[in-house]
Design a protein around this motif. Structure first.
Motif, PDB file in Angstrom:
ATOM      1  N   THR A   1      16.269   1.690 -14.030  1.00 42.49           N
ATOM      2  CA  THR A   1      16.545   2.781 -14.967  1.00 42.49           C
ATOM      3  C   THR A   1      15.274   3.431 -15.495  1.00 42.49           C
ATOM      4  N   GLN A   2      14.116   2.841 -15.214  1.00 44.43           N
ATOM      5  CA  GLN A   2      12.856   3.378 -15.733  1.00 44.43           C
ATOM      6  C   GLN A   2      12.127   4.244 -14.708  1.00 44.43           C
ATOM      7  N   TRP A   3      12.739   4.500 -13.559  1.00 46.52           N
ATOM      8  CA  TRP A   3      12.071   5.334 -12.567  1.00 46.52           C
ATOM      9  C   TRP A   3      12.333   6.797 -12.902  1.00 46.52           C
ATOM     10  N   HIS A   4      11.467   7.364 -13.699  1.00 41.85           N
ATOM     11  CA  HIS A   4      11.571   8.764 -14.092  1.00 41.85           C
ATOM     12  C   HIS A   4      10.247   9.128 -14.748  1.00 41.85           C
ATOM     13  N   GLY A   5      10.126  10.337 -15.213  1.00 33.89           N
ATOM     14  CA  GLY A   5       8.971  10.744 -15.997  1.00 33.89           C
ATOM     15  C   GLY A   5       7.662  10.727 -15.244  1.00 33.89           C
ATOM     16  N   ASN A   6       6.617  10.257 -15.907  1.00 32.27           N
ATOM     17  CA  ASN A   6       5.256  10.356 -15.380  1.00 32.27           C
ATOM     18  C   ASN A   6       5.064   9.717 -14.003  1.00 32.27           C
ATOM     19  N   PRO A   7       5.475   8.465 -13.774  1.00 32.30           N
ATOM     20  CA  PRO A   7       5.242   7.886 -12.444  1.00 32.30           C
ATOM     21  C   PRO A   7       6.000   8.616 -11.352  1.00 32.30           C
ATOM     22  N   GLN A   8       7.217   9.050 -11.634  1.00 34.02           N
ATOM     23  CA  GLN A   8       7.959   9.779 -10.612  1.00 34.02           C
ATOM     24  C   GLN A   8       7.277  11.095 -10.282  1.00 34.02           C
ATOM     25  N   ALA A   9       6.753  11.784 -11.305  1.00 34.94           N
ATOM     26  CA  ALA A   9       6.073  13.060 -11.071  1.00 34.94           C
ATOM     27  C   ALA A   9       4.845  12.876 -10.183  1.00 34.94           C
ATOM     28  N   VAL A  10       4.064  11.827 -10.442  1.00 36.98           N
ATOM     29  CA  VAL A  10       2.872  11.574  -9.623  1.00 36.98           C
ATOM     30  C   VAL A  10       3.274  11.151  -8.214  1.00 36.98           C
ATOM     31  N   TYR A  11       4.299  10.309  -8.107  1.00 39.63           N
ATOM     32  CA  TYR A  11       4.766   9.879  -6.786  1.00 39.63           C
ATOM     33  C   TYR A  11       5.207  11.071  -5.949  1.00 39.63           C
TER      34      TYR A  11
ATOM     35  N   TRP B   1      -1.460   3.340  -2.913  1.00 39.70           N
ATOM     36  CA  TRP B   1      -1.056   3.498  -4.308  1.00 39.70           C
ATOM     37  C   TRP B   1       0.312   2.851  -4.485  1.00 39.70           C
ATOM     38  N   VAL B   2       0.388   1.841  -5.337  1.00 41.26           N
ATOM     39  CA  VAL B   2       1.648   1.150  -5.592  1.00 41.26           C
ATOM     40  C   VAL B   2       2.169   1.555  -6.965  1.00 41.26           C
ATOM     41  N   PHE B   3       3.420   1.987  -6.992  1.00 40.53           N
ATOM     42  CA  PHE B   3       4.077   2.411  -8.232  1.00 40.53           C
ATOM     43  C   PHE B   3       5.041   1.319  -8.672  1.00 40.53           C
ATOM     44  N   GLY B   4       4.806   0.760  -9.857  1.00 42.91           N
ATOM     45  CA  GLY B   4       5.689  -0.273 -10.378  1.00 42.91           C
ATOM     46  C   GLY B   4       6.847   0.338 -11.137  1.00 42.91           C
ATOM     47  N   VAL B   5       8.050  -0.069 -10.784  1.00 43.52           N
ATOM     48  CA  VAL B   5       9.243   0.505 -11.410  1.00 43.52           C
ATOM     49  C   VAL B   5       9.616  -0.220 -12.693  1.00 43.52           C
TER      50      VAL B   5
ATOM     51  N   GLY C   1      12.956  -3.552  -7.660  1.00 45.62           N
ATOM     52  CA  GLY C   1      13.754  -4.764  -7.618  1.00 45.62           C
ATOM     53  C   GLY C   1      14.786  -4.674  -6.503  1.00 45.62           C
ATOM     54  N   ARG C   2      15.793  -5.502  -6.562  1.00 38.44           N
ATOM     55  CA  ARG C   2      16.811  -5.498  -5.513  1.00 38.44           C
ATOM     56  C   ARG C   2      17.650  -4.218  -5.552  1.00 38.44           C
ATOM     57  N   VAL C   3      17.773  -3.624  -6.739  1.00 36.93           N
ATOM     58  CA  VAL C   3      18.526  -2.384  -6.891  1.00 36.93           C
ATOM     59  C   VAL C   3      17.531  -1.233  -6.969  1.00 36.93           C
ATOM     60  N   TYR C   4      17.600  -0.317  -6.032  1.00 37.64           N
ATOM     61  CA  TYR C   4      16.674   0.803  -6.001  1.00 37.64           C
ATOM     62  C   TYR C   4      17.063   1.837  -7.056  1.00 37.64           C
ATOM     63  N   PRO C   5      16.082   2.485  -7.664  1.00 35.81           N
ATOM     64  CA  PRO C   5      16.388   3.576  -8.589  1.00 35.81           C
ATOM     65  C   PRO C   5      17.148   4.688  -7.870  1.00 35.81           C
ATOM     66  N   ALA C   6      18.096   5.296  -8.572  1.00 32.13           N
ATOM     67  CA  ALA C   6      18.948   6.316  -7.967  1.00 32.13           C
ATOM     68  C   ALA C   6      18.150   7.514  -7.479  1.00 32.13           C
ATOM     69  N   ALA C   7      17.000   7.783  -8.115  1.00 33.84           N
ATOM     70  CA  ALA C   7      16.205   8.952  -7.744  1.00 33.84           C
ATOM     71  C   ALA C   7      15.466   8.763  -6.420  1.00 33.84           C
ATOM     72  N   LEU C   8      15.448   7.534  -5.900  1.00 34.55           N
ATOM     73  CA  LEU C   8      14.752   7.260  -4.645  1.00 34.55           C
ATOM     74  C   LEU C   8      15.732   7.215  -3.484  1.00 34.55           C
TER      75      LEU C   8
ATOM     76  N   ASP D   1      11.849   7.296   1.339  1.00 34.30           N
ATOM     77  CA  ASP D   1      10.814   6.823   0.422  1.00 34.30           C
ATOM     78  C   ASP D   1      10.386   5.420   0.816  1.00 34.30           C
ATOM     79  N   MET D   2       9.098   5.136   0.642  1.00 36.97           N
ATOM     80  CA  MET D   2       8.577   3.814   0.957  1.00 36.97           C
ATOM     81  C   MET D   2       8.827   2.886  -0.222  1.00 36.97           C
ATOM     82  N   ILE D   3       9.851   2.039  -0.083  1.00 34.64           N
ATOM     83  CA  ILE D   3      10.244   1.137  -1.155  1.00 34.64           C
ATOM     84  C   ILE D   3      10.171  -0.291  -0.632  1.00 34.64           C
ATOM     85  N   VAL D   4       9.580  -1.164  -1.405  1.00 35.63           N
ATOM     86  CA  VAL D   4       9.542  -2.572  -1.034  1.00 35.63           C
ATOM     87  C   VAL D   4      10.023  -3.399  -2.217  1.00 35.63           C
ATOM     88  N   SER D   5      10.546  -4.573  -1.928  1.00 34.36           N
ATOM     89  CA  SER D   5      11.020  -5.471  -2.971  1.00 34.36           C
ATOM     90  C   SER D   5      10.810  -6.904  -2.519  1.00 34.36           C
TER      91      SER D   5
END
Length: 401
Positions: free
Chosen positions: A43-53, A35-39, A69-76, A81-85
């Motif tokens: 600043t958009q890493w919040h709400g529904n996708p974060q809850a499911v993740y 399952w890949v979550f697109g950010v 992207g190159r800058v990871y969301p602060a919540a991660l 967390d498995m983050i790729v860019s």
């Protein structure tokens, strides 16, 4: 190389490579447990996708990956967390059996990725009160039509919060009803779940807000975005004075939360009886709503989420006719709004006085109950679990093969 030029070159390379990506996407086998979550933007890493993740990141039958992207969301947390860019994210996308977005194609950093042989679930970022996608414009043709068609075809399914919302989403996306799932919005679980069940960043926001409030009650003013001008109502001096006195008499403060796309700094937030609660300071709206005693809004869907808490709502709709003339509203506001509608600051103060004194009218309670029945099938904290279970059901055949 200047950053702007680097960004342009990166964008053009993505566009030029899209035919190659599309061919690869058709050839490379998919992994239904990936399952890949697109950010989109950090600043958009919040709400529904974060809850499911958060719900699937430790499941043994799901490999959850965040494409950032190159800058990871602060919540991660990059350590946990498995983050790729970059180009590594393209390989994950090509292999993904499930892709999660909450705006659309812009959440994915590579053009050419499609819903072919995989499930693309759009966890739409709100319950639409005004027209979106196909219901956002009266005249859809030419380039706008081609863009919309490509945007909608990217998705396999959308989510909705009720039968009524399902119809609105189906009309807005022109998707078959079977592809609009009435799971509820996962982020709304954060309104109802016990505090110790919330993600760490949401709990930190709650603690920070409590510190700012210092024991005072919170009246939240959250207007929606306008295409021209600020969404903040221009209070007269008399209205400001009356509002200030009312808040002081109830040991309350006005929290001002501008829309994410609002560029202007709200002058109202600089008042000594106000707090600046803009999204850049408090990214997760549900953390702010949990602490709110009374909500003042307009045509934003924030008041719909707030219905789940069954607390007073006031609609400050001073420019209703102007706004209605410029935007397609999906409902008659007067019929569905979850509280009284007022047209100026004096009317607002009168309604707010009743709400803060905890003497809401029977009509206000009736309006909330009516709106809650329209917009919510589920009144529990189970929307995330329902969404995850539906995705697993839809991919069951692929996982079994």
């Amino acid at each position: 190389m200047p950053p702007r030029l680097r960004t342009k070159l990166a964008t053009w390379s993505i566009v030029l490579l899209s035919p190659v990506v599309m061919v690869l996407d058709r050839l490379i086998p998919k992994q239904p447990d990936l399952w890949v979550f697109g950010v989109g933007r950090p600043t958009q890493w919040h709400g529904n996708p974060q809850a499911v993740y958060e719900a699937v990141r430790h499941r043994p039958d799901v490999r959850a990956v965040v494409v950032a992207g190159r800058v990871y969301p602060a919540a991660l947390d990059p350590d946990h967390d498995m983050i790729v860019s970059g180009w590594r994210s393209l390989w994950r996308l090509l292999r993904a059996g499930v892709i999660i977005v909450h705006h659309g194609k812009a959440d994915i950093p590579f053009a050419g990725i499609t819903c072919n042989r995989r499930l693309v679930v759009n966890l739409w970022h709100g319950i639409p009160l005004k027209g979106v996608l196909y219901t956002g414009w009266n005249d859809i043709k030419g380039q706008r039509a081609r863009t919309l068609n490509a945007e909608v075809r990217f998705n396999s399914a959308f989510i909705a919060s009720s039968a009524v919302d399902r119809l609105a989403m189906a009309a807005s996306t022109r998707m078959p009803l079977r592809d609009v799932w009435v799971t509820g919005l996962p982020r709304n679980d954060w309104l109802l779940a016990p505090e110790d069940m919330l993600p760490p960043d949401v709990r930190r926001s709650l603690d920070r807000l409590r510190t700012e409030l210092g024991g005072r009650r919170l009246v939240l003013y959250a207007p929606t975005f306008r295409d021209s001008g600020s969404g903040i109502y221009s209070f007269t001096d008399d209205e400001r004075t009356a509002l200030s006195r009312l808040l002081a008499s109830h040991d309350a403060v006005l929290g001002v939360r501008t829309h994410l796309n609002e560029n202007a700094v709200a002058q109202l937030a600089s008042e000594p009886w106000a707090l600046d609660l803009k999204p850049s300071r408090y990214p997760e709206t549900q953390a702010v709503l949990r602490s709110t005693d009374v909500l003042i809004s307009d045509y934003s869907s924030i008041w719909i989420d707030y219905l789940l808490l069954d607390r007073p709502i006031i609609g400050l709709t001073h420019d209703l006719e102007t706004y209605r003339a410029g935007r397609n509203l999906l409902y008659d506001i007067e019929d569905v709004y979850g509280g009284p509608l007022v047209g100026d600051g004096h009317g607002l103060v009168l309604e707010l006085e009743q709400a803060l004194a905890r003497r809401p009218s029977a009509e206000s309670a009736r309006r909330r109950a009516h709106a809650r029945g329209l917009f919510f099938t589920h009144l529990d904290a189970g929307s995330t679990a329902r969404t995850v279970e539906r995705i697993l059901q839809e991919t069951e055949g692929a996982r079994a093969s």
